[in-house]
Scaffold this active site. Structure first.
Site, PDB file in Angstrom:
ATOM      1  CG  PHE A   1      36.824  45.263  32.803  1.00 48.97           C
ATOM      2  CD1 PHE A   1      35.795  45.355  33.736  1.00 48.97           C
ATOM      3  CD2 PHE A   1      37.174  46.396  32.087  1.00 48.97           C
ATOM      4  CE1 PHE A   1      35.136  46.549  33.951  1.00 48.97           C
ATOM      5  CE2 PHE A   1      36.513  47.592  32.296  1.00 48.97           C
ATOM      6  CZ  PHE A   1      35.487  47.675  33.223  1.00 48.97           C
TER       7      PHE A   1
ATOM      8  NE  ARG B   1      29.918  44.482  39.490  1.00 43.35           N
ATOM      9  CZ  ARG B   1      30.930  45.115  38.917  1.00 43.35           C
ATOM     10  NH1 ARG B   1      32.055  44.455  38.650  1.00 43.35           N
ATOM     11  NH2 ARG B   1      30.852  46.397  38.613  1.00 43.35           N
TER      12      ARG B   1
END
Ligand code: PLP
Length: 419
Positions: free
Chosen positions: A137, A389
């Site tokens: 991330f 997602r």
């Protein structure tokens, strides 16, 4: 651990929806779905990014305002001062596999990562390298870049494996006795692949390095055993599957035996042993409380407290079993309904090697994401360039929701292809 409910294999759309209803009916955690706010006409499948509010959350926040802040004013700090550690203990037992006194809830994930990583680097002053994961991330990588820049360290990256996430054998190639600290995420925010937390931790320890895991996508989705895996340090946000609320304070874990060796870099009055003496000279509190710096966000903590208690009540084994059940079903549906439309499942195919979202590789992900929201009321999210997602937060998501979301996706794609 109980196995996810399994019915006959899907053969067509109708039998698949019947099965979704049957699985919801048999779901031992089905009752928890009603513990979350729902909006008519909206199928919310984005709990991996921001979990939906609990039905008790608004009242819990209101009670802090009316019953404590308004009535007790500043006196309420007698109660609030302990919340970062008390909520940390609930999370430690409920979702982290950790004993009490090792977790605080305060600040953000980015800030906690900085504080813990700094403390670890200070504890290994003669080692001049840090190991991160290139697919991590963004904020995790930036924090490491900043630390390497400030301290003149050599920053090395572990590659992303073919199924997503960092792999132990790639770590072996990059680690040596110059590495002070290894920082990795446990669940890949893109593909949802789960890294080998136990194996990688042991590997890093064998090289003499400390390990810091980011559990942001793990908490409330996969099994985490910090104590038995001998993890040194961990951070996680509390607003994804945990559903603590937007901007809710993040957790930080430091193994008990490291607490009197490692010192975090932001020395503030909440970490001071005699907070109200206010004299010269900083002396940290004993234990995990030394990790605090300034005034914690009490309203944010109230949201995390309720969410953590809900998870504790549900029980992590059942939560993980439901996540796997939802995941296996979502993969089966995606193969059946989306496979012929140019969409494929990203990441590992085994549900026990994934967190609680399904990542789909899809050429027109931006268009599809928007069309799903506007025309079908299905809320998912995307990560560039081509991933959609689909959130499968186990406490708040039903099998029927997964069916409706993926069917809507297939319908929109088929229409757009003119088939
Ligand atoms: C969501 C997430 C964060 C968020 O960091 P904040 O400081 O809370 O904004 C950090 N790391 C990972 C791996 C995440 O998934």
């Amino acid at each position: 651990m109980s196995t996810p409910p399994r019915g006959p294999r899907a053969t067509d759309g109708a039998s698949v929806v019947d099965r979704a209803e049957a699985m919801d009916g048999e779901d031992p955690l089905g009752g928890f779905v009603a513990s979350f706010e729902r909006v008519d006409g909206v199928n919310y499948l984005a709990g991996h990014s921001l979990g939906p509010p609990g039905t008790a959350t608004a009242a819990a926040l209101g009670s802090v305002v009316r019953d404590q802040w308004a009535k007790l004013g500043v006196q309420a700090w007698h109660d609030w001062a302990d919340w970062p550690m008390a909520v940390g203990d609930v999370l430690a037992g409920a979702v982290l596999g950790a004993g009490p006194g090792q977790v605080v809830v305060a600040d953000s994930t980015s800030v906690n990562l900085y504080k813990l990583a700094s403390a670890a680097l200070d504890a290994r002053p003669h080692r001049r390298s840090v190991l991160g994961w290139e697919g991590d991330f963004s904020t995790d990588r930036y924090v490491l870049e900043g630390l390497a820049h400030q301290r003149g360290l050599d920053l090395r990256w572990v590659a992303t494996s073919s199924e997503g996430g960092p792999e132990r054998r790639d770590l072996v190639e990059r680690i040596d006795t110059s590495v002070a600290l290894v920082v990795l995420s446990h669940v890949d925010f893109r593909t949802s692949a789960v890294a080998d937390l136990a194996g990688i931790t042991a590997q890093a320890h064998a090289a003499g390095a400390l390990v810091l895991w980011d559990l942001s996508h793990s908490v409330g989705a996969v099994t985490v055993d910090l104590d038995s895996c001998d993890v040194d340090l961990a951070v996680a946000c509390t607003y994804k599957h945990l559903a603590g609320g937007p901007g809710a304070p993040a957790l930080a874990y430091m193994r008990r035996d490291l607490q009197d060796q490692l010192r975090q870099p932001v020395w503030g009055w909440f970490g001071q042993s005699q907070q109200f003496h206010m004299g010269l000279g900083y002396e940290p509190k004993a234990g995990i409380g030394a990790f605090l710096s300034g005034t914690p966000s009490v309203l944010g903590l109230a949201g995390v407290k309720g969410a953590a208690e809900l998870l504790a009540e549900a029980g992590l084994d059942r939560v993980v079993a439901k996540a796997r059940g939802l995941c296996a079903y979502a993969i089966e549906l995606a193969d059946l309904l989306l496979g012929g439309l140019g969409v494929e499942v990203a990441g590992p195919r085994q549900a026990d090697r994934r967190g609680a979202h399904l990542a789909l590789r899809c050429p027109r992900s931006e268009w599809l994401c928007q069309a799903l929201a506007e025309r079908a009321g299905v809320i998912v999210d995307r990560r560039p360039p081509d991933l959609i997602r689909v959130g499968l937060s186990p406490l708040s998501t039903t099998y029927v929701q997964v069916h409706q979301g993926i069917t809507a996706m297939a319908g929109l794609l088929a229409d757009s292809l003119g088939s």
